[in-house]
Design a protein around this motif. Structure first.
Motif, PDB file in Angstrom:
ATOM      1  N   PHE C 226       0.832  -1.359   0.179  1.00 17.64           N
ATOM      2  CA  PHE C 226      -0.118   0.045   0.063  1.00 17.64           C
ATOM      3  C   PHE C 226       0.694   1.377  -0.079  1.00 17.64           C
ATOM      4  CE2 PHE C 226      -2.694  -3.238   1.883  1.00 17.64           C
ATOM      5  CZ  PHE C 226      -3.594  -3.277   1.083  1.00 17.64           C
ATOM      6  N   ASP C 227       1.836   1.262   0.654  1.00 12.38           N
ATOM      7  CA  ASP C 227       2.802   2.443   0.657  1.00 12.38           C
ATOM      8  C   ASP C 227       3.849   2.361  -0.344  1.00 12.38           C
ATOM      9  OD1 ASP C 227       1.058   2.947   2.931  1.00 12.38           O
ATOM     10  OD2 ASP C 227       2.290   2.753   4.479  1.00 12.38           O
ATOM     11  N   LYS C 228       3.620   1.907  -1.318  1.00 11.85           N
ATOM     12  CA  LYS C 228       4.512   2.152  -2.669  1.00 11.85           C
ATOM     13  C   LYS C 228       5.072   3.626  -2.748  1.00 11.85           C
ATOM     14  CE  LYS C 228       3.344  -1.812  -5.519  1.00 11.85           C
ATOM     15  NZ  LYS C 228       2.090  -2.326  -5.001  1.00 11.85           N
ATOM     16  N   LEU C 229       5.928   3.924  -3.228  1.00 12.07           N
ATOM     17  CA  LEU C 229       6.657   5.427  -3.070  1.00 12.07           C
ATOM     18  C   LEU C 229       5.860   6.081  -4.119  1.00 12.07           C
ATOM     19  CD1 LEU C 229       8.563   7.159  -1.802  1.00 12.07           C
ATOM     20  CD2 LEU C 229      10.262   6.879  -3.815  1.00 12.07           C
ATOM     21  N   GLU C 230       5.356   5.666  -5.153  1.00 14.29           N
ATOM     22  CA  GLU C 230       4.435   6.367  -6.302  1.00 14.29           C
ATOM     23  C   GLU C 230       3.187   6.511  -5.545  1.00 14.29           C
ATOM     24  OE1 GLU C 230       5.690   3.310  -6.456  1.00 14.29           O
ATOM     25  OE2 GLU C 230       4.781   2.093  -8.310  1.00 14.29           O
ATOM     26  N   ALA C 231       2.700   5.585  -4.640  1.00 10.21           N
ATOM     27  CA  ALA C 231       1.304   5.803  -4.225  1.00 10.21           C
ATOM     28  C   ALA C 231       1.463   7.046  -3.280  1.00 10.21           C
ATOM     29  CB  ALA C 231       0.887   4.496  -3.466  1.00 10.21           C
ATOM     30  N   ASP C 232       2.294   7.109  -2.354  1.00  9.74           N
ATOM     31  CA  ASP C 232       2.345   8.102  -1.448  1.00  9.74           C
ATOM     32  C   ASP C 232       2.860   9.478  -2.176  1.00  9.74           C
ATOM     33  OD1 ASP C 232       1.478   6.640   0.792  1.00  9.74           O
ATOM     34  OD2 ASP C 232       3.629   6.359   1.595  1.00  9.74           O
ATOM     35  N   LEU C 233       3.489   9.271  -3.370  1.00  5.05           N
ATOM     36  CA  LEU C 233       3.592  10.497  -3.823  1.00  5.05           C
ATOM     37  C   LEU C 233       2.439  11.180  -4.459  1.00  5.05           C
ATOM     38  CD1 LEU C 233       6.896   9.798  -5.670  1.00  5.05           C
ATOM     39  CD2 LEU C 233       6.806  11.659  -3.895  1.00  5.05           C
ATOM     40  N   ALA C 234       1.553  10.375  -4.918  1.00  2.98           N
ATOM     41  CA  ALA C 234       0.432  10.369  -5.734  1.00  2.98           C
ATOM     42  C   ALA C 234      -0.605  11.313  -4.614  1.00  2.98           C
ATOM     43  CB  ALA C 234      -0.291   9.070  -6.315  1.00  2.98           C
ATOM     44  N   LYS C 235      -0.701  10.483  -3.515  1.00  2.87           N
ATOM     45  CA  LYS C 235      -1.531  11.320  -2.452  1.00  2.87           C
ATOM     46  C   LYS C 235      -0.891  12.627  -2.172  1.00  2.87           C
ATOM     47  CE  LYS C 235      -2.884  11.164   2.010  1.00  2.87           C
ATOM     48  NZ  LYS C 235      -3.830  10.262   3.132  1.00  2.87           N
ATOM     49  N   ALA C 236       0.311  12.609  -2.010  1.00  6.87           N
ATOM     50  CA  ALA C 236       0.795  13.909  -1.586  1.00  6.87           C
ATOM     51  C   ALA C 236       0.442  15.061  -2.524  1.00  6.87           C
ATOM     52  CB  ALA C 236       2.370  13.730  -1.644  1.00  6.87           C
ATOM     53  N   VAL C 237       0.824  14.882  -3.786  1.00  6.98           N
ATOM     54  CA  VAL C 237       0.433  15.885  -4.844  1.00  6.98           C
ATOM     55  C   VAL C 237      -0.972  16.256  -5.086  1.00  6.98           C
ATOM     56  CG1 VAL C 237       2.960  15.690  -5.641  1.00  6.98           C
ATOM     57  CG2 VAL C 237       1.073  14.581  -6.930  1.00  6.98           C
ATOM     58  N   MET C 238      -1.711  14.956  -5.034  1.00  7.36           N
ATOM     59  CA  MET C 238      -3.164  15.217  -5.335  1.00  7.36           C
ATOM     60  C   MET C 238      -3.913  15.680  -3.842  1.00  7.36           C
ATOM     61  SD  MET C 238      -3.628  14.168  -8.462  1.00  7.36           S
ATOM     62  CE  MET C 238      -5.499  14.123  -8.211  1.00  7.36           C
ATOM     63  N   SER C 239      -3.103  15.833  -2.994  1.00  7.60           N
ATOM     64  CA  SER C 239      -3.698  16.763  -1.851  1.00  7.60           C
ATOM     65  C   SER C 239      -3.583  18.102  -1.932  1.00  7.60           C
ATOM     66  CB  SER C 239      -3.116  16.193  -0.467  1.00  7.60           C
ATOM     67  OG  SER C 239      -1.875  16.641  -0.418  1.00  7.60           O
ATOM     68  N   LEU C 240      -3.042  18.637  -2.985  1.00 11.40           N
ATOM     69  CA  LEU C 240      -2.858  20.035  -3.314  1.00 11.40           C
ATOM     70  C   LEU C 240      -4.143  20.388  -3.680  1.00 11.40           C
ATOM     71  CD1 LEU C 240       0.860  20.237  -4.681  1.00 11.40           C
ATOM     72  CD2 LEU C 240       0.041  21.171  -2.408  1.00 11.40           C
ATOM     73  N   PRO C 241      -4.471  21.891  -3.489  1.00  6.47           N
ATOM     74  CA  PRO C 241      -5.865  22.409  -4.033  1.00  6.47           C
ATOM     75  C   PRO C 241      -5.492  22.401  -5.757  1.00  6.47           C
ATOM     76  CG  PRO C 241      -5.042  23.899  -2.578  1.00  6.47           C
ATOM     77  CD  PRO C 241      -3.973  22.744  -2.678  1.00  6.47           C
ATOM     78  N   ALA C 242      -6.773  22.029  -6.635  1.00  4.77           N
ATOM     79  CA  ALA C 242      -6.700  22.290  -7.750  1.00  4.77           C
ATOM     80  C   ALA C 242      -6.244  21.273  -8.757  1.00  4.77           C
ATOM     81  CB  ALA C 242      -6.378  23.408  -8.325  1.00  4.77           C
ATOM     82  N   THR C 243      -5.589  19.970  -8.186  1.00  2.00           N
ATOM     83  CA  THR C 243      -5.044  18.837  -9.087  1.00  2.00           C
ATOM     84  C   THR C 243      -6.038  17.990  -9.363  1.00  2.00           C
ATOM     85  OG1 THR C 243      -4.871  17.808  -6.785  1.00  2.00           O
ATOM     86  CG2 THR C 243      -3.022  19.141  -7.645  1.00  2.00           C
ATOM     87  N   LYS C 244      -5.891  17.613 -10.633  1.00  2.00           N
ATOM     88  CA  LYS C 244      -6.858  16.576 -11.455  1.00  2.00           C
ATOM     89  C   LYS C 244      -6.141  15.308 -11.800  1.00  2.00           C
ATOM     90  CE  LYS C 244     -10.514  17.447 -11.516  1.00  2.00           C
ATOM     91  NZ  LYS C 244     -11.641  17.430 -10.676  1.00  2.00           N
ATOM     92  N   GLY C 245      -4.697  15.325 -11.765  1.00  2.00           N
ATOM     93  CA  GLY C 245      -4.108  14.007 -12.306  1.00  2.00           C
ATOM     94  C   GLY C 245      -2.839  13.960 -11.972  1.00  2.00           C
ATOM     95  N   PHE C 246      -2.139  12.635 -11.812  1.00  6.06           N
ATOM     96  CA  PHE C 246      -0.954  12.477 -11.438  1.00  6.06           C
ATOM     97  C   PHE C 246      -0.205  11.434 -12.444  1.00  6.06           C
ATOM     98  CE2 PHE C 246       1.928   9.217  -9.183  1.00  6.06           C
ATOM     99  CZ  PHE C 246       2.684  10.094  -8.929  1.00  6.06           C
ATOM    100  N   GLU C 247       1.004  11.668 -12.883  1.00 10.70           N
ATOM    101  CA  GLU C 247       1.481  10.445 -13.533  1.00 10.70           C
ATOM    102  C   GLU C 247       3.246  10.440 -12.887  1.00 10.70           C
ATOM    103  OE1 GLU C 247       0.100  10.885 -18.265  1.00 10.70           O
ATOM    104  OE2 GLU C 247       1.844  12.325 -17.562  1.00 10.70           O
ATOM    105  N   ILE C 248       3.572   9.058 -12.927  1.00 17.03           N
ATOM    106  CA  ILE C 248       4.974   8.902 -12.479  1.00 17.03           C
ATOM    107  C   ILE C 248       5.413   8.149 -13.662  1.00 17.03           C
ATOM    108  CG2 ILE C 248       4.179   6.323 -11.637  1.00 17.03           C
ATOM    109  CD1 ILE C 248       7.071   8.615 -10.134  1.00 17.03           C
ATOM    110  N   GLY C 249       6.702   8.773 -14.137  1.00 19.59           N
ATOM    111  CA  GLY C 249       7.603   8.050 -15.156  1.00 19.59           C
ATOM    112  C   GLY C 249       6.837   8.181 -16.421  1.00 19.59           C
ATOM    113  N   SER C 250       6.524   7.080 -17.271  1.00 22.90           N
ATOM    114  CA  SER C 250       5.988   7.219 -18.483  1.00 22.90           C
ATOM    115  C   SER C 250       4.448   7.807 -18.302  1.00 22.90           C
ATOM    116  CB  SER C 250       6.122   5.928 -19.134  1.00 22.90           C
ATOM    117  OG  SER C 250       5.347   4.888 -18.411  1.00 22.90           O
ATOM    118  N   GLY C 251       3.814   7.474 -17.278  1.00 26.97           N
ATOM    119  CA  GLY C 251       2.479   7.775 -17.023  1.00 26.97           C
ATOM    120  C   GLY C 251       1.617   7.171 -18.127  1.00 26.97           C
ATOM    121  N   PHE C 252       0.276   8.102 -18.470  1.00 22.15           N
ATOM    122  CA  PHE C 252      -0.495   7.629 -19.430  1.00 22.15           C
ATOM    123  C   PHE C 252       0.150   7.293 -20.706  1.00 22.15           C
ATOM    124  CE2 PHE C 252      -3.229   9.317 -16.075  1.00 22.15           C
ATOM    125  CZ  PHE C 252      -4.297   8.489 -16.166  1.00 22.15           C
ATOM    126  N   GLY C 253       1.090   8.025 -21.196  1.00 24.90           N
ATOM    127  CA  GLY C 253       1.647   7.736 -22.454  1.00 24.90           C
ATOM    128  C   GLY C 253       2.354   6.413 -22.447  1.00 24.90           C
TER     129      GLY C 253
END
Lengths: 362, 362, 362, 362
Positions: C226-253
């Motif tokens: 559960f506490d994968k580094l990308e999971a905690d990073l996702a939560k961290a930045v998605m807790s900032l106001p006005a965020t709608k999406g997160f990508e790590i490395g290659s992401g959606f592409g």
């Protein structure tokens, strides 16, 4: 909620007394720790019923199976899951208690809280829940032994009105295990056993005090403010069934001394290690271990479930009487000794990792 | 780590005794709770130094400022931040202690743990840290009073060897506050005050026992297993400075009884409410409150900092002596009474929310 | 609940936009870390309003005061409390919003959740809440720089439809700070600024994408499951106001590639350090950092509060229109750059301590 | 550390892919919830390997056994332990991987972090770990259905370059389960299946995007600041293996709109329920659910383990090549659909209890 303990060396127990099984997950154990599985089973054997004539005659073998977290007996750093299957269930023994709430037991409060309960065998309030604690505590002991040569040892200090005279410095595991009441004072132990048997024959029960000593504890464990080491130790042992009191170091008796009598003078030291002339502090000052032996005591009340007839109510609130028919311990203390050791070891292992996290980077 | 308490009604304190200020954040307080700020200040006034001739003469006004979480005196459901600025600092009083470790104080263990410390005034180990607890506890009290009419009240039960005879049922806040030692037994209180003054004049200190009673507690609070209500209460009060022991209900004395004597018989009830004939359980059974009054006792050791000369060491480990010059309490108990109340209220408020979370959906 | 972040390097923020002040407590910071207070203030200055012509003209000086946890600029290991007082409040600017719920803002949901709110300035939903994050993140950055020479740097990658072409390897803090939109591609930055100004003049707003790079991250951070580094990073930045999406490395592409194209081949290594030929993983594999640069992107929506008239409802549910009068950012991204850096640094600092706790004992 | 998820509805998973078994404990589930065990098994069947010609042919029956927490199919409020025994182990399939680190898999980073690992089958990084999540998620779904009639449903939106055109409003579980790729657009589903088979025949793999919809979510879930609902959802799904990106509502595409285009106008309402004309917010505003449907998307990379030969290193750091021989999925998405649903349901159940705790006392 409520079935996990520890922040970093974190355990979660599960299981009702009479369901499929009970067990524990340890999350956060350091990797590459060789585990002596025999020691885990040995502590479970010290805890199990039917081990002597002063414990309940219920026969529970309590063989632990480890489902995960080990590779060839060495920890992987991933969750260690340990399960003990339930056997020898006699739900009939508990049937009368499904009608009447046992006085001073958990029956009535569980019903008030949840509106449902696994009455057979006491559910989560059964001593059987402590299997997971003892198994996890045995892992914690091995971690502490490996890093600091720490030893956690407990014994029966008092049964009912019979108090042993014990020099903690001289107590060994062998001496504790030398008799079935687990009191290292052999002569007093005999009288304790007689007392338990006499009270048990009357269908009654008794309590007492367990003492615990930690030799060679790591220095610096414990946090200022809320997570003081003695606070976490208090919570740990007061979460065991039937506990009524906790003392660290001088305890309640220490309040009768003056500051000049109670203070532990520091002794000169060449090696930076803290040493004190006395140990009223019980090895903890300002919430932090100073390296001296940690000493604590726990009060256990007399077993609530007794064969003597008692006044009580049923689930509708109507008056009734109850005389328990199950096979219950007349005194929980002999079996509670490894439970106290386990809870103390779990607190120390958790604080060892917390100290490592914050204070070992440079 | 270690400066937060509670899972849902969660407080985090900060501040050294002699820095910019001390304070607390409460996270998780329900919204739309009207707060009586006067009651918060009143509890801080019961805690503050300089309030009477048997406390330290240090003058700290301890005016609380609320930075966030309120709108027109009503809680918003967002963090409530409360700050008290530090004043009247006399670092000189502590200079000798920067050379010598005070016996049985936190100086030496903080140094061992962190390798650095705010020696002036005791840093986080100062009683000043408890300002945040008392302020937060005053909010918890108002929450409990609002939902269940719950009252949390503590008093001094024993000072050194002088024990009061107190009928808990008759104790009122007015009786507790009627004298400066906070013992509702007026005659004994006089003797306690004389004892504290006599010992203080000798440059020495004394301890004692505080008792706490919770009237009209919510039913069903507490969790099976690790977060039993008595376990969390034990941790809460044992995290207060200078505590050495904890008892719930019958405590250590209860271990001298037989099960048939100790068990609390349930009384017939028409309204589904649990009632017991006696209350050796102290209001908690199976880790869960049964609705009877919660009763507990806490042992406080004699103050460690005394004017009498003591043997100790300096930071290099060399022998030295220390006779403290600061303005210290000869006995912490009178000021610790609101601290005990605060910690008990915080535990109950937290478990109230935990109970609400799990058991009130249908 | 909800105002704390991190397990071991744990921060708790408090404060509404228009109350007494906002701030943060850091609990768990290692002791003996010298802090450059200038760097903390510098990051706050990058975050504050009024810093350029494309941010809100509100003037907030945002001077941080440190109340505890430091001794002569060095951390004590105890909670670090940092407070910024509120100034320049113009509640009048928000009066119309006390009648009408701003579309896509927090007004309506706060009211639905709490039944009360600090409407003036947005309460906890105000960007002002991020002051505490940025201040704490600046401490985390210094911890990471000290132990591993780690650098956390973010920049604006896209504004509305204008995307920069950026070679992450060449980006420096100087290049990011060289223009007011914080895009290290100077030519594109000019066009971005023009776009923001043009849209702002129309009373409208725009969003975009921020990219963040971590150079020299510690190896081994992150937990399986559960506490994968990308999971905690996702939560961290998605807790900032006005965020709608997160990508790590290659992401959606990266989902458009085949496994044989996406996999990062390991390169031979003499020193035990992991090296990969490509970095589609974004420096994290199996939830654990491999030592390559960590790369992530965050989508920020256009600012919700705009001067253009919008359809909405008032608190009674009746239709109304709203044209905001306050001084609002037409685009949050330039000020959000230090916020993203802060959240990423906080995750890494926390996982650094967690890794230290479990895996550094032997 | 790292194997637990949720604060109040809290799950802890355990188990390596090829040890004694895998499983999960749920702590905090409300009491008196009747559980449909068939639905739990049904979700596990949607997750298990060997279910169709486009998943790995490994046969794992994955029969769940519930060890505790239920009485006659109704929850007790105590921990629910669920275990699935491991079977059909072919360690031989993984032997080559014990020599060579699989590119973009967890082998190398686990070794770097722990210095030991259960290489056989991937240890905790195996998709088998998700059994516990799916089983617990099935309980969370039943809780949400019971209290709010909430439905959580996910489907495959894109495979490699093939994107379905889907009207979320029309998607039913039956339509999702009507084909083996779990895409409710039947025609596109056929092409997706062909693509997966074609790429699989080449010994290669592909990824794609899963979309998830929550119908009738409770209003008011989510916390301001760090535990915003979208932040916890992002962490939840980004903790699933092979994820590279997350979007809520308008996602990255939303950053191309202006505020006046992106804002969701509130519609007049008689009943106090919030309604919006559009749903770019994805059902969440200010971190709190507004009652509209929650919509999110997750990017899954192509499976790392492929039969095609790849450049890599062995544990000594020396160059080698690897062509995996195991029975691996050429595309994880069809089996990941119930995993996404599970993680979303777990977040909602947890926040439901958190909301209940803080905001339902009066």
């Amino acid at each position: 909620m409520g079935s996990s303990f520890g922040d970093l060396f974190r355990i979660s127990t599960f299981g009702e007394s009479h369901g499929g099984g009970v067990g524990v997950i340890i999350d956060g154990c350091p990797p590459r720790l060789p585990l002596d599985l025999g020691q885990i089973q040995a502590d479970l054997d010290r805890r199990r019923p039917g081990q002597s004539r002063i414990t309940t005659p219920r026969k529970e073998e309590d063989r632990v199976e480890i489902l995960s977290g080990l590779l060839d007996g060495v920890t992987l750093g991933t969750p260690i899951a340990m399960v003990v299957r339930n056997r020898d269930q006699r739900p009939g023994d508990y049937q009368e208690m499904q009608v009447a709430f046992r006085p001073s037991h958990a029956d009535a409060t569980y019903q008030a809280k949840y509106g449902i309960q696994a009455r057979s065998g006491g559910g989560r309030a059964s001593a059987r829940e402590t299997i997971g604690r003892v198994a996890a505590g045995a892992v914690a002991k091995q971690l502490l032994a490996r890093t600091h040569g720490t030893e956690v040892i407990a014994w029966v200090r008092r049964i009912h009105t019979i108090e042993a005279v014990i020099d903690p410095a001289s107590v060994s595991l062998e001496a504790v295990e030398a008799n079935i009441v687990r009191c290292p004072d052999a002569d007093t132990a005999e009288r304790m056993i007689e007392r338990i048997e006499a009270i048990g024959r009357e269908g009654d029960s008794c309590g007492g005090v367990i003492e615990c000593l930690v030799r060679r504890p790591p220095v610096g464990l414990g946090m200022p403010v809320f997570d003081k080491l003695e606070a976490d130790l208090a919570k740990a042992v007061m979460s065991l069934p039937a506990t009524k009191g906790f003392e660290i170091g001088s305890g309640f008796g220490g309040t009768l001394l003056r500051g000049s009598e109670h203070n532990d003078a520091f002794l000169p030291s060449d090696d930076g290690r803290l040493r004190t002339a006395t140990n009223n502090s019980g090895g903890i000052q300002g919430g932090i271990s100073n390296g001296e032996e940690i000493q604590l005591r726990v009060a256990f009340k007399p077993t609530a479930t007794i064969r003597k007839e008692q006044q009580t109510i049923d689930a509708s609130g109507a008056a009734t009487t109850l005389a328990a028919k199950g096979r219950h311990d007349p005194c929980v203390l002999p079996r509670a000794v490894p439970m106290v050791e386990a809870m103390v070891a779990l607190v120390l292992a958790d604080h060892l990792l917390r100290q490592q996290a914050q204070c070992s980077l440079w």
